[in-house]
Design a protein around this motif. Structure first.
Motif, mmCIF file in Angstrom:
data_model
loop_
_atom_site.group_PDB
_atom_site.id
_atom_site.type_symbol
_atom_site.label_atom_id
_atom_site.label_comp_id
_atom_site.label_asym_id
_atom_site.label_seq_id
_atom_site.Cartn_x
_atom_site.Cartn_y
_atom_site.Cartn_z
ATOM 1 N N SER A 25 -22.374 22.956 -30.112
ATOM 2 C CA SER A 25 -22.516 24.393 -29.899
ATOM 3 C C SER A 25 -23.650 24.884 -30.793
ATOM 4 O O SER A 25 -23.631 24.634 -32.002
ATOM 5 N N PRO A 26 -24.651 25.579 -30.212
ATOM 6 C CA PRO A 26 -25.753 26.080 -31.037
ATOM 7 C C PRO A 26 -25.294 27.042 -32.137
ATOM 8 O O PRO A 26 -25.995 27.239 -33.115
ATOM 9 N N GLU A 27 -24.116 27.626 -31.993
ATOM 10 C CA GLU A 27 -23.598 28.517 -33.032
ATOM 11 C C GLU A 27 -23.069 27.742 -34.231
ATOM 12 O O GLU A 27 -22.923 28.294 -35.316
ATOM 13 N N ASP A 28 -22.747 26.460 -34.048
ATOM 14 C CA ASP A 28 -22.160 25.660 -35.119
ATOM 15 C C ASP A 28 -23.178 24.878 -35.931
ATOM 16 O O ASP A 28 -22.955 24.605 -37.112
ATOM 17 N N ILE A 29 -24.270 24.482 -35.309
ATOM 18 C CA ILE A 29 -25.217 23.605 -35.992
ATOM 19 C C ILE A 29 -26.641 24.011 -35.622
ATOM 20 O O ILE A 29 -26.910 24.413 -34.494
ATOM 21 N N TYR A 30 -27.516 23.932 -36.604
ATOM 22 C CA TYR A 30 -28.924 24.261 -36.400
ATOM 23 C C TYR A 30 -29.746 23.073 -36.867
ATOM 24 O O TYR A 30 -29.558 22.581 -37.986
ATOM 25 N N VAL A 31 -30.619 22.586 -36.016
ATOM 26 C CA VAL A 31 -31.472 21.453 -36.357
ATOM 27 C C VAL A 31 -32.917 21.918 -36.320
ATOM 28 O O VAL A 31 -33.346 22.551 -35.356
ATOM 29 N N GLN A 32 -33.655 21.608 -37.369
ATOM 30 C CA GLN A 32 -35.052 22.007 -37.434
ATOM 31 C C GLN A 32 -35.908 20.783 -37.727
ATOM 32 O O GLN A 32 -35.553 19.961 -38.572
ATOM 33 N N THR A 33 -37.008 20.651 -36.990
ATOM 34 C CA THR A 33 -37.964 19.578 -37.227
ATOM 35 C C THR A 33 -39.365 20.174 -37.240
ATOM 36 O O THR A 33 -39.557 21.339 -36.914
ATOM 37 N N THR A 34 -40.320 19.338 -37.578
ATOM 38 C CA THR A 34 -41.703 19.737 -37.399
ATOM 39 C C THR A 34 -42.034 19.576 -35.919
ATOM 40 O O THR A 34 -41.195 19.131 -35.135
ATOM 41 N N ASP A 35 -43.257 19.880 -35.539
ATOM 42 C CA ASP A 35 -43.624 19.759 -34.124
ATOM 43 C C ASP A 35 -44.114 18.355 -33.774
ATOM 44 O O ASP A 35 -44.620 18.123 -32.688
ATOM 45 N N ARG A 36 -43.953 17.406 -34.671
ATOM 46 C CA ARG A 36 -44.363 16.021 -34.417
ATOM 47 C C ARG A 36 -43.295 15.318 -33.581
ATOM 48 O O ARG A 36 -42.103 15.459 -33.842
ATOM 49 N N LEU A 41 -37.821 13.107 -32.210
ATOM 50 C CA LEU A 41 -37.058 11.942 -31.742
ATOM 51 C C LEU A 41 -36.037 11.494 -32.789
ATOM 52 O O LEU A 41 -34.923 11.081 -32.437
ATOM 53 N N SER A 42 -36.390 11.585 -34.053
ATOM 54 C CA SER A 42 -35.433 11.232 -35.113
ATOM 55 C C SER A 42 -34.238 12.183 -35.100
ATOM 56 O O SER A 42 -33.086 11.745 -35.201
ATOM 57 N N ALA A 43 -34.495 13.461 -34.964
ATOM 58 C CA ALA A 43 -33.408 14.441 -34.911
ATOM 59 C C ALA A 43 -32.540 14.225 -33.674
ATOM 60 O O ALA A 43 -31.311 14.304 -33.747
ATOM 61 N N THR A 44 -33.166 13.930 -32.543
ATOM 62 C CA THR A 44 -32.418 13.677 -31.311
ATOM 63 C C THR A 44 -31.548 12.434 -31.460
ATOM 64 O O THR A 44 -30.389 12.422 -31.035
ATOM 65 N N GLU A 54 -22.757 13.393 -25.185
ATOM 66 C CA GLU A 54 -21.919 13.973 -24.137
ATOM 67 C C GLU A 54 -22.188 15.463 -23.950
ATOM 68 O O GLU A 54 -21.573 16.089 -23.111
ATOM 69 N N THR A 55 -23.091 16.020 -24.714
ATOM 70 C CA THR A 55 -23.244 17.471 -24.724
ATOM 71 C C THR A 55 -24.654 17.887 -24.349
ATOM 72 O O THR A 55 -25.531 17.073 -24.132
ATOM 73 N N ASP A 56 -24.892 19.168 -24.305
ATOM 74 C CA ASP A 56 -26.137 19.738 -23.796
ATOM 75 C C ASP A 56 -27.068 20.236 -24.885
ATOM 76 O O ASP A 56 -27.537 21.353 -24.822
ATOM 77 N N TYR A 57 -27.333 19.457 -25.895
ATOM 78 C CA TYR A 57 -28.312 19.893 -26.869
ATOM 79 C C TYR A 57 -29.709 19.568 -26.336
ATOM 80 O O TYR A 57 -29.869 18.727 -25.468
ATOM 81 N N PRO A 58 -30.724 20.256 -26.810
ATOM 82 C CA PRO A 58 -32.080 20.020 -26.307
ATOM 83 C C PRO A 58 -32.540 18.584 -26.542
ATOM 84 O O PRO A 58 -32.248 17.990 -27.570
ATOM 85 N N THR A 59 -33.232 18.028 -25.593
ATOM 86 C CA THR A 59 -33.767 16.668 -25.706
ATOM 87 C C THR A 59 -35.291 16.729 -25.757
ATOM 88 O O THR A 59 -35.888 17.723 -25.359
#
Length: 64
Positions: A25-36, A41-44, A54-59
């Motif tokens: 859920s985007p309300e529960d967790i926030y992931v930030q990366t650089t634009d590289r 890919l590491s965050a994904t 199993e979920t719909d986070y951005p790929t």
């Protein structure tokens, strides 16, 4: 490596402490990366381990 870190975080914060929900859920967790691409890919990969893909986070496919 990042996938394994995600599974470790899942075991600790979902299974043991029940701090995070099993479903992303985007309300529960926030992931930030650089634009590289490598950091995105590491965050994904870590999210794959955390939420078992199993979920719909951005790929990366939806970002590039």
């Amino acid at each position: 490596m990042h996938y394994l870190l995600g599974t470790h975080i899942r075991n600790r914060y979902m299974d043991e402490k029940q701090f995070l929900n099993q479903k992303y859920s985007p309300e529960d967790i926030y992931v930030q990366t650089t634009d590289r691409q490598r950091t995105i890919l590491s965050a994904t990969s870590q999210l794959d381990g955390l939420y078992e893909r199993e979920t719909d986070y951005p790929t990366p496919d939806s970002l590039f």
